[in-house]
Design a protein around this motif. Structure first.
Motif, mmCIF file in Angstrom:
data_model
loop_
_atom_site.group_PDB
_atom_site.id
_atom_site.type_symbol
_atom_site.label_atom_id
_atom_site.label_comp_id
_atom_site.label_asym_id
_atom_site.label_seq_id
_atom_site.Cartn_x
_atom_site.Cartn_y
_atom_site.Cartn_z
ATOM 1 N N ARG A 125 0.851 -1.191 0.000
ATOM 2 C CA ARG A 125 0.000 0.000 0.000
ATOM 3 C C ARG A 125 0.886 1.240 0.000
ATOM 4 N NH1 ARG A 125 -3.905 -2.256 4.718
ATOM 5 N NH2 ARG A 125 -4.978 -3.799 3.421
ATOM 6 N N LEU A 126 0.561 2.165 -0.883
ATOM 7 C CA LEU A 126 1.368 3.378 -1.021
ATOM 8 C C LEU A 126 0.787 4.504 -0.180
ATOM 9 C CD1 LEU A 126 1.909 3.346 -4.891
ATOM 10 C CD2 LEU A 126 3.452 2.501 -3.116
ATOM 11 N N THR A 127 1.660 5.158 0.551
ATOM 12 C CA THR A 127 1.250 6.343 1.300
ATOM 13 C C THR A 127 1.202 7.529 0.327
ATOM 14 O OG1 THR A 127 3.511 7.021 1.838
ATOM 15 C CG2 THR A 127 2.431 5.474 3.382
ATOM 16 N N ALA A 128 0.611 8.610 0.759
ATOM 17 C CA ALA A 128 0.568 9.820 -0.080
ATOM 18 C C ALA A 128 1.989 10.281 -0.400
ATOM 19 C CB ALA A 128 -0.220 10.911 0.619
ATOM 20 N N GLU A 129 2.881 10.174 0.562
ATOM 21 C CA GLU A 129 4.274 10.586 0.352
ATOM 22 C C GLU A 129 4.960 9.684 -0.672
ATOM 23 O OE1 GLU A 129 8.493 10.704 2.770
ATOM 24 O OE2 GLU A 129 6.642 10.902 3.935
ATOM 25 N N GLU A 130 4.729 8.374 -0.592
ATOM 26 C CA GLU A 130 5.337 7.452 -1.545
ATOM 27 C C GLU A 130 4.797 7.688 -2.952
ATOM 28 O OE1 GLU A 130 6.344 3.594 1.248
ATOM 29 O OE2 GLU A 130 4.279 3.860 0.516
ATOM 30 N N LYS A 131 3.503 7.950 -3.051
ATOM 31 C CA LYS A 131 2.918 8.255 -4.354
ATOM 32 C C LYS A 131 3.574 9.488 -4.954
ATOM 33 C CE LYS A 131 -1.653 6.391 -3.398
ATOM 34 N NZ LYS A 131 -3.065 6.704 -3.238
ATOM 35 N N ALA A 132 3.742 10.517 -4.143
ATOM 36 C CA ALA A 132 4.363 11.755 -4.616
ATOM 37 C C ALA A 132 5.801 11.498 -5.063
ATOM 38 C CB ALA A 132 4.316 12.823 -3.530
ATOM 39 N N LEU A 133 6.546 10.709 -4.289
ATOM 40 C CA LEU A 133 7.928 10.385 -4.669
ATOM 41 C C LEU A 133 7.974 9.656 -6.006
ATOM 42 C CD1 LEU A 133 9.372 9.127 -1.246
ATOM 43 C CD2 LEU A 133 10.114 11.152 -2.515
ATOM 44 N N LEU A 134 7.109 8.657 -6.173
ATOM 45 C CA LEU A 134 7.076 7.908 -7.420
ATOM 46 C C LEU A 134 6.701 8.791 -8.607
ATOM 47 C CD1 LEU A 134 5.358 4.550 -6.383
ATOM 48 C CD2 LEU A 134 7.702 4.837 -7.198
ATOM 49 N N VAL A 135 5.649 9.571 -8.438
ATOM 50 C CA VAL A 135 5.170 10.414 -9.532
ATOM 51 C C VAL A 135 6.232 11.437 -9.914
ATOM 52 C CG1 VAL A 135 3.463 12.193 -10.110
ATOM 53 C CG2 VAL A 135 2.722 10.028 -9.091
ATOM 54 N N ASN A 136 6.889 12.029 -8.943
ATOM 55 C CA ASN A 136 7.941 13.012 -9.239
ATOM 56 C C ASN A 136 9.126 12.347 -9.949
ATOM 57 O OD1 ASN A 136 6.496 15.131 -8.149
ATOM 58 N ND2 ASN A 136 7.429 14.926 -6.142
ATOM 59 N N TRP A 137 9.506 11.169 -9.490
ATOM 60 C CA TRP A 137 10.594 10.457 -10.142
ATOM 61 C C TRP A 137 10.226 10.105 -11.580
ATOM 62 C CZ3 TRP A 137 10.648 5.411 -12.046
ATOM 63 C CH2 TRP A 137 11.874 5.021 -12.582
ATOM 64 N N MET A 138 9.009 9.644 -11.777
ATOM 65 C CA MET A 138 8.553 9.275 -13.127
ATOM 66 C C MET A 138 8.500 10.491 -14.048
ATOM 67 S SD MET A 138 5.607 6.551 -12.122
ATOM 68 C CE MET A 138 6.041 5.062 -11.248
ATOM 69 N N ALA A 139 8.112 11.620 -13.525
ATOM 70 C CA ALA A 139 8.092 12.848 -14.316
ATOM 71 C C ALA A 139 9.507 13.228 -14.742
ATOM 72 C CB ALA A 139 7.428 13.979 -13.531
ATOM 73 N N GLU A 140 10.447 13.142 -13.819
ATOM 74 C CA GLU A 140 11.852 13.451 -14.134
ATOM 75 C C GLU A 140 12.410 12.456 -15.152
ATOM 76 O OE1 GLU A 140 14.232 13.655 -10.600
ATOM 77 O OE2 GLU A 140 12.888 15.127 -9.676
ATOM 78 N N ALA A 141 12.119 11.185 -14.962
ATOM 79 C CA ALA A 141 12.638 10.148 -15.868
ATOM 80 C C ALA A 141 12.051 10.351 -17.278
ATOM 81 C CB ALA A 141 12.283 8.765 -15.349
ATOM 82 N N GLY A 142 10.815 10.760 -17.359
ATOM 83 C CA GLY A 142 10.154 10.975 -18.651
ATOM 84 C C GLY A 142 10.752 12.118 -19.446
ATOM 85 N N GLU A 143 11.427 13.010 -18.766
ATOM 86 C CA GLU A 143 12.058 14.147 -19.438
ATOM 87 C C GLU A 143 13.402 13.787 -20.047
ATOM 88 O OE1 GLU A 143 12.194 17.179 -16.442
ATOM 89 O OE2 GLU A 143 10.027 17.452 -16.448
ATOM 90 N N LYS A 144 13.947 12.631 -19.685
ATOM 91 C CA LYS A 144 15.273 12.248 -20.167
ATOM 92 C C LYS A 144 15.194 11.441 -21.424
ATOM 93 C CE LYS A 144 17.102 12.455 -15.588
ATOM 94 N NZ LYS A 144 17.749 11.903 -14.506
#
Length: 144
Positions: A125-144
């Motif tokens: 189960r993902l916490t709100a903080e974990e979701k935010a970390l994942l989404v932010n990482w995925m956004a950064e990775a998508g820019e590369k």
């Protein structure tokens, strides 16, 4: 009737699905080869995603009892067809970016990880903080 049902239950225990465990340790196509993944993100991915979306699944005790094992094998097969972190490097650049966008959507809309998975695997189960970390990482990775 009960004896026949018991005999059938015992009989199906001998029909085990193939386990999702890579026989080769080739990680050349793993997502981690394309994008730097911080340890915290990798821990979340392994805990909440990799059982169904990689070439290596951690099998709980109930996966060895049929028909639960068949049900789990079906979920893993479907999950890997949708996204496979172990084979991510084989995807085209366009498909990788699309997968990152879809992952963000799935997480933000609470569609992943599946409720049927987190019901038993409470550590996924993902916490709100974990979701935010994942989404932010995925956004950064998508820019590369």
């Amino acid at each position: 009737m009960a004896v026949a049902a018991l005999a059938m239950f015992v009989g199906i225990q001998f029909i085990q699905p193939v386990k999702n465990r890579s026989s080769q340790m080739d990680t050349a196509n793993d997502i981690s080869r394309l994008y730097p993944i911080p340890a915290g993100i990798q821990d979340i991915l392994q805990r909440a995603c990799y059982d169904c979306h990689s070439n290596t699944t951690r099998y709980p005790w109930y996966a060895h009892i049929q028909p639960a094992g068949w049900w789990m094998a079906s979920h893993v097969k479907t999950g890997k067809e949708a996204l496979n972190f172990s084979e991510y490097g084989r995807y085209s650049l366009k498909r990788r970016r699309n997968k990152l966008e879809r992952m963000k959507e799935e997480i933000l809309e609470d569609r992943m990880p599946l409720g049927s998975y987190t019901m038993i695997h409470t550590d996924a189960r993902l916490t709100a903080e974990e979701k935010a970390l994942l989404v932010n990482w995925m956004a950064e990775a998508g820019e590369k």
